[in-house]
Design a protein around this motif. Structure first.
Motif, mmCIF file in Angstrom:
data_model
loop_
_atom_site.group_PDB
_atom_site.id
_atom_site.type_symbol
_atom_site.label_atom_id
_atom_site.label_comp_id
_atom_site.label_asym_id
_atom_site.label_seq_id
_atom_site.Cartn_x
_atom_site.Cartn_y
_atom_site.Cartn_z
ATOM 1 N N ALA A 90 12.209 15.383 8.224
ATOM 2 C CA ALA A 90 11.220 14.301 8.051
ATOM 3 C C ALA A 90 9.865 14.585 8.822
ATOM 4 C CB ALA A 90 11.820 13.117 8.557
ATOM 5 N N LEU A 91 8.947 13.879 8.187
ATOM 6 C CA LEU A 91 7.533 13.932 8.814
ATOM 7 C C LEU A 91 7.040 12.680 9.233
ATOM 8 C CD1 LEU A 91 5.464 16.868 7.031
ATOM 9 C CD2 LEU A 91 6.553 16.791 9.100
ATOM 10 N N ASP A 92 6.276 12.702 10.581
ATOM 11 C CA ASP A 92 5.599 11.507 10.684
ATOM 12 C C ASP A 92 4.147 11.854 10.948
ATOM 13 O OD1 ASP A 92 6.524 8.500 10.964
ATOM 14 O OD2 ASP A 92 8.396 9.397 11.477
ATOM 15 N N ILE A 93 3.461 11.319 10.243
ATOM 16 C CA ILE A 93 1.922 11.749 10.484
ATOM 17 C C ILE A 93 1.109 10.429 10.955
ATOM 18 C CG2 ILE A 93 -0.086 13.046 9.954
ATOM 19 C CD1 ILE A 93 1.603 14.303 7.704
ATOM 20 N N ARG A 94 0.605 10.398 12.037
ATOM 21 C CA ARG A 94 -0.220 9.423 12.534
ATOM 22 C C ARG A 94 -1.907 9.730 12.481
ATOM 23 N NH1 ARG A 94 4.329 8.355 15.189
ATOM 24 N NH2 ARG A 94 3.845 9.904 17.000
ATOM 25 N N PHE A 95 -2.588 8.785 12.136
ATOM 26 C CA PHE A 95 -4.043 9.364 11.990
ATOM 27 C C PHE A 95 -4.794 8.476 13.021
ATOM 28 C CE2 PHE A 95 -2.185 10.597 8.137
ATOM 29 C CZ PHE A 95 -2.723 11.707 7.825
ATOM 30 N N VAL A 96 -6.073 8.983 13.236
ATOM 31 C CA VAL A 96 -7.029 8.044 14.345
ATOM 32 C C VAL A 96 -7.761 7.209 13.597
ATOM 33 C CG1 VAL A 96 -7.078 10.246 15.943
ATOM 34 C CG2 VAL A 96 -8.731 9.791 14.155
ATOM 35 N N ALA A 97 -8.092 6.285 14.028
ATOM 36 C CA ALA A 97 -9.054 5.228 13.570
ATOM 37 C C ALA A 97 -10.296 5.786 12.788
ATOM 38 C CB ALA A 97 -9.755 4.381 14.619
ATOM 39 N N PRO A 157 -5.049 7.837 5.101
ATOM 40 C CA PRO A 157 -4.382 8.527 3.980
ATOM 41 C C PRO A 157 -4.550 7.802 2.822
ATOM 42 C CG PRO A 157 -2.802 7.360 5.572
ATOM 43 C CD PRO A 157 -4.110 7.301 6.145
ATOM 44 N N ARG A 158 -4.862 8.453 1.833
ATOM 45 C CA ARG A 158 -5.094 7.557 0.486
ATOM 46 C C ARG A 158 -4.033 7.894 -0.315
ATOM 47 N NH1 ARG A 158 -9.923 9.404 -2.892
ATOM 48 N NH2 ARG A 158 -10.229 7.272 -4.346
ATOM 49 N N ARG A 159 -3.590 9.141 -0.429
ATOM 50 C CA ARG A 159 -2.717 9.742 -1.282
ATOM 51 C C ARG A 159 -1.645 10.673 -0.755
ATOM 52 N NH1 ARG A 159 -6.534 10.211 -5.600
ATOM 53 N NH2 ARG A 159 -6.312 8.256 -6.712
ATOM 54 N N VAL A 160 -0.626 10.748 -1.072
ATOM 55 C CA VAL A 160 0.204 11.858 -0.660
ATOM 56 C C VAL A 160 1.070 12.676 -1.692
ATOM 57 C CG1 VAL A 160 2.198 12.481 0.820
ATOM 58 C CG2 VAL A 160 0.628 10.848 1.588
ATOM 59 N N ALA A 204 5.936 6.593 2.520
ATOM 60 C CA ALA A 204 5.656 5.345 3.006
ATOM 61 C C ALA A 204 4.166 5.460 3.428
ATOM 62 C CB ALA A 204 6.634 4.820 3.834
ATOM 63 N N ILE A 205 3.225 4.889 2.919
ATOM 64 C CA ILE A 205 1.587 5.168 3.293
ATOM 65 C C ILE A 205 1.286 3.786 3.961
ATOM 66 C CG2 ILE A 205 -0.458 5.770 3.095
ATOM 67 C CD1 ILE A 205 0.294 7.506 0.866
ATOM 68 N N ASN A 206 0.803 3.794 4.997
ATOM 69 C CA ASN A 206 0.185 2.470 5.405
ATOM 70 C C ASN A 206 -1.329 3.045 5.962
ATOM 71 O OD1 ASN A 206 0.510 2.925 8.000
ATOM 72 N ND2 ASN A 206 2.119 1.782 8.003
ATOM 73 N N GLU A 207 -2.116 2.108 6.779
ATOM 74 C CA GLU A 207 -3.544 2.542 7.040
ATOM 75 C C GLU A 207 -3.511 3.611 7.971
ATOM 76 O OE1 GLU A 207 -7.187 -0.326 8.254
ATOM 77 O OE2 GLU A 207 -5.564 -0.717 6.644
ATOM 78 N N ARG A 208 -2.412 3.914 8.864
ATOM 79 C CA ARG A 208 -2.906 4.520 9.704
ATOM 80 C C ARG A 208 -1.619 5.927 9.827
ATOM 81 N NH1 ARG A 208 -5.558 2.755 14.012
ATOM 82 N NH2 ARG A 208 -7.666 2.185 12.924
ATOM 83 N N THR A 209 -0.560 5.611 9.106
ATOM 84 C CA THR A 209 0.410 6.767 9.170
ATOM 85 C C THR A 209 1.124 7.053 7.887
ATOM 86 O OG1 THR A 209 2.237 4.919 9.233
ATOM 87 C CG2 THR A 209 1.391 5.646 11.318
ATOM 88 N N VAL A 210 1.660 8.263 7.658
ATOM 89 C CA VAL A 210 2.402 8.594 6.467
ATOM 90 C C VAL A 210 3.900 9.175 6.959
ATOM 91 C CG1 VAL A 210 2.704 10.574 5.000
ATOM 92 C CG2 VAL A 210 0.227 9.491 5.415
ATOM 93 N N ALA A 211 4.785 8.547 6.318
ATOM 94 C CA ALA A 211 6.264 8.751 7.082
ATOM 95 C C ALA A 211 6.976 9.351 5.754
ATOM 96 C CB ALA A 211 7.167 7.596 7.431
#
Lengths: 176, 406
Positions: free
Chosen positions: B228-235, B239-242, B255-262
């Motif tokens: 599993a990968l968990d990616i957290r983005f800074v302000a 992420p728009r698409r995976v 599962a994408i939301n404003e700051r993370t991709v799981a």
């Protein structure tokens, strides 16, 4: 500054391919990745072996960046096919508005029996093909006449004859 | 410290990114690869459950080839492997309850008991197959459930709920579509929701043998299950698409939301990387080097050494003279992920208004794939077989072939 594709679709700055139709936008014309012939892994053009399966690539990195071509052995002329997914080989005829990507008119195409749209070269996922486009004087692959409209796989070193003009296909593929 | 067992790397399609004063899109490729130490580690035995369609349409060559293929598959099991066999039509039969494969002759005799029947109630079969798989599920074995279907079923919702249960239990479902009448959308979702691969399309009955063996060898190649990968983005970086791009192409199952991709990547094989392409929207930045994301990897195997963190660092340059370095490997994936999305969208919109598909998209496919795309472009309907061919080619646009495949 939005990027607009040839079909008029707007794209965000930084895109390489149109989101709506897939057309290539400016900036995406980079040297193609080296696709490993064994496992299908794309690799940076300069690497010498596949990052996934370790298959060694033939030739130097510089030579590999652009080594799909058609050569006219009689004159030494060559046509680079590296960046063409598809190319019509024939002879340009401005009066008929025909301008093939590979133009044999300067090499005596008309006199030697080359049709305006003689044959079509295509790059597929992991192979190259040639297809006769119902030419009058036929396309020959290694001296065998090709049936019209049937794509046939090319391998490096194959001899093509369009009318009386002989061409050699050269491809330096990974792992070859 | 020992070397990491899974190498996680990331790169942008081009770098440095220009300072434009405006929002821009960027493409980040994240790859996970097994280290050599992991690749040569002993493998877990398999806990294999097969759930096979025996509906009326299986009668004849389909059933014959499937039984012969099963016998061959059994011949490749080791005594440590566990085997269970369930068949279903509108009822379900437990042909072989889950047990160690230490007596191949009796397993082969069980296969002979399979006969064709009537309707199709996939959820019944799946439910029983899952119950059998659970008996031996656990960290000591790699659990897989092979689901073979040759037709539509009317209990799709129950099947999807079972796929979720299987995923939670670490039992990846491998869907196999046999013939041209199976439900491609349902099998795709069953695979995705259980953490398994996309459906494999077996067009002609005689190919089922190779398909079973391929699945077996893919299972044997797994070195890190349930990656599993968990990616957290800074302000300012969203992420728009995976899109998963290796070992197969599958858009947006994260599962994408404003700051993370799981993302559950499923099982990592020793000889095929897992890769995903993330399209990012980046708000205006000044020049300099910034950390834009942190990637964390984990595996369902209890081995803590499989847990890793990596930073994604990006340089922005305001200098017009500094040309960005292009990364052809990333662009390769960007082009194919975009093409896949356009083709899938056109298929989903069939019959409705749809945009043009540029020739550049069709060029990525072989002759057979292009024929189907030409039909889509011309507004013509696809045959069930043509649709499945095209879907299979989309999944394989960036496919990595494993070494022991042909």
């Amino acid at each position: 500054m939005a990027m607009v594709c040839l079909n008029g679709h707007e794209n965000v700055d930084g895109a390489f391919f149109c989101e709506q139709c897939g057309a290539v936008l400016d900036g995406a014309t980079v040297p193609g990745a080296r696709i490993c012939a064994v496992c299908g892994q794309p690799n940076a053009p300069e690497v010498v072996e596949c990052a996934n399966c370790g298959t060694a690539f033939a030739g130097s990195a510089v030579a590999a960046a652009a080594t799909v071509r058609l050569v006219i052995p009689a004159t030494g002329a060559d046509f680079d096919l590296s960046n063409l997914p598809e190319a019509v080989i024939g002879r340009a005829d401005p009066t008929c508005d025909v301008f093939p990507e590979i133009d044999l008119a300067p090499y005596g195409g008309e006199k030697e029996g080359v049709s305006r749209q003689h044959a079509r070269f295509r790059r597929e996922r992991d192979r190259y093909t040639i297809e006769d486009m119902q030419s009058i004087n036929f396309t020959f692959l290694n001296k065998q006449r090709l049936e019209a409209n049937v794509p046939t796989t090319l391998k490096s070193g194959d001899e093509l004859r369009l009318g009386r003009i002989v061409l050699r296909f050269e491809a330096d593929t990974a792992g070859a | 410290m020992s070397l990491p067992l899974i190498a996680v790397t990331s790169q942008l399609a081009r770098e440095p990114l220009p300072v434009t004063g405006a929002q821009q899109v960027a493409f980040l490729l994240v790859e996970a690869r097994a280290s050599e130490a992991l690749a040569t580690a002993p493998r877990r035995p398999l806990n294999l459950a097969l759930v096979l369609d025996r509906s009326g349409s299986m009668r004849g060559p389909r059933l014959q080839h499937m039984k012969a293929a099963l016998t061959r598959l059994i011949g490749h099991l080791t005594p440590d492997d566990v085997f269970a066999l369930v068949t279903y039509d509108d009822t379900v039969s437990l042909i072989t309850p889950a047990r160690p494969a230490d007596d191949p002759a009796s397993l082969e005799a069980d296969v002979e008991l399979i006969e064709h029947g009537g309707g199709t109630a996939m959820a019944l079969g799946l439910s029983l197959g899952l119950a059998e798989a659970r008996k031996y599920a656990g960290p000591d074995r790699l659990s897989r459930l092979i689901l073979l279907s040759d037709g539509a079923t009317d209990d799709a919702d129950q099947c999807l709920a079972l796929a979720d249960e299987a995923g939670a239990a670490g039992i990846g479902i491998i869907p196999i579509g046999y013939g041209a009448e199976w439900d491609d959308d349902l099998l795709e979702q069953i695979g995705a929701r259980s953490g398994g691969p996309p459906p494999e399309y077996v067009r002609v009955p005689s190919d089922i043998d190779a398909c079973f063996l391929r699945q077996l060898s893919a299972a044997r190649a797994v070195v890190a299950p349930g990656l599993a990968l968990d990616i957290r983005f800074v302000a300012g970086v969203t992420p728009r698409r995976v899109t998963r791009v290796a070992p197969f192409l599958r858009p947006a199952d994260a599962a994408i939301n404003e700051r993370t991709v799981a993302l559950r990547l499923g099982d990592l094989a020793h000889d095929a990387p897992q890769a995903l392409l993330i399209e990012l929207l980046i708000e205006p930045k000044r020049g300099g080097t910034f950390r834009i994301a942190q990637i964390e990897t984990s595996s369902s195997a209890s081995d803590a050494t499989l847990l890793q963190r990596a930073d994604v660092v990006v340089t922005f340059s305001a200098s017009a003279s500094k040309r960005p370095q292009m990364r052809p490997v990333v662009v390769h994936y960007v082009e194919r992920a975009n093409a896949a999305r356009i083709v899938l969208r056109a298929l989903a919109d069939a019959g409705n208004e749809r945009g043009p598909i540029a020739p550049a998209v069709a060029h990525l496919f072989d002759t057979e794939g292009r024929e189907q795309i030409d039909r889509v472009r011309a507004g013509l309907p696809l045959s069930p077989e043509g649709r499945k061919v095209l879907l299979a080619k989309v999944r394989d646009l960036t496919g990595i072939r494993r070494k022991d495949e042909e």
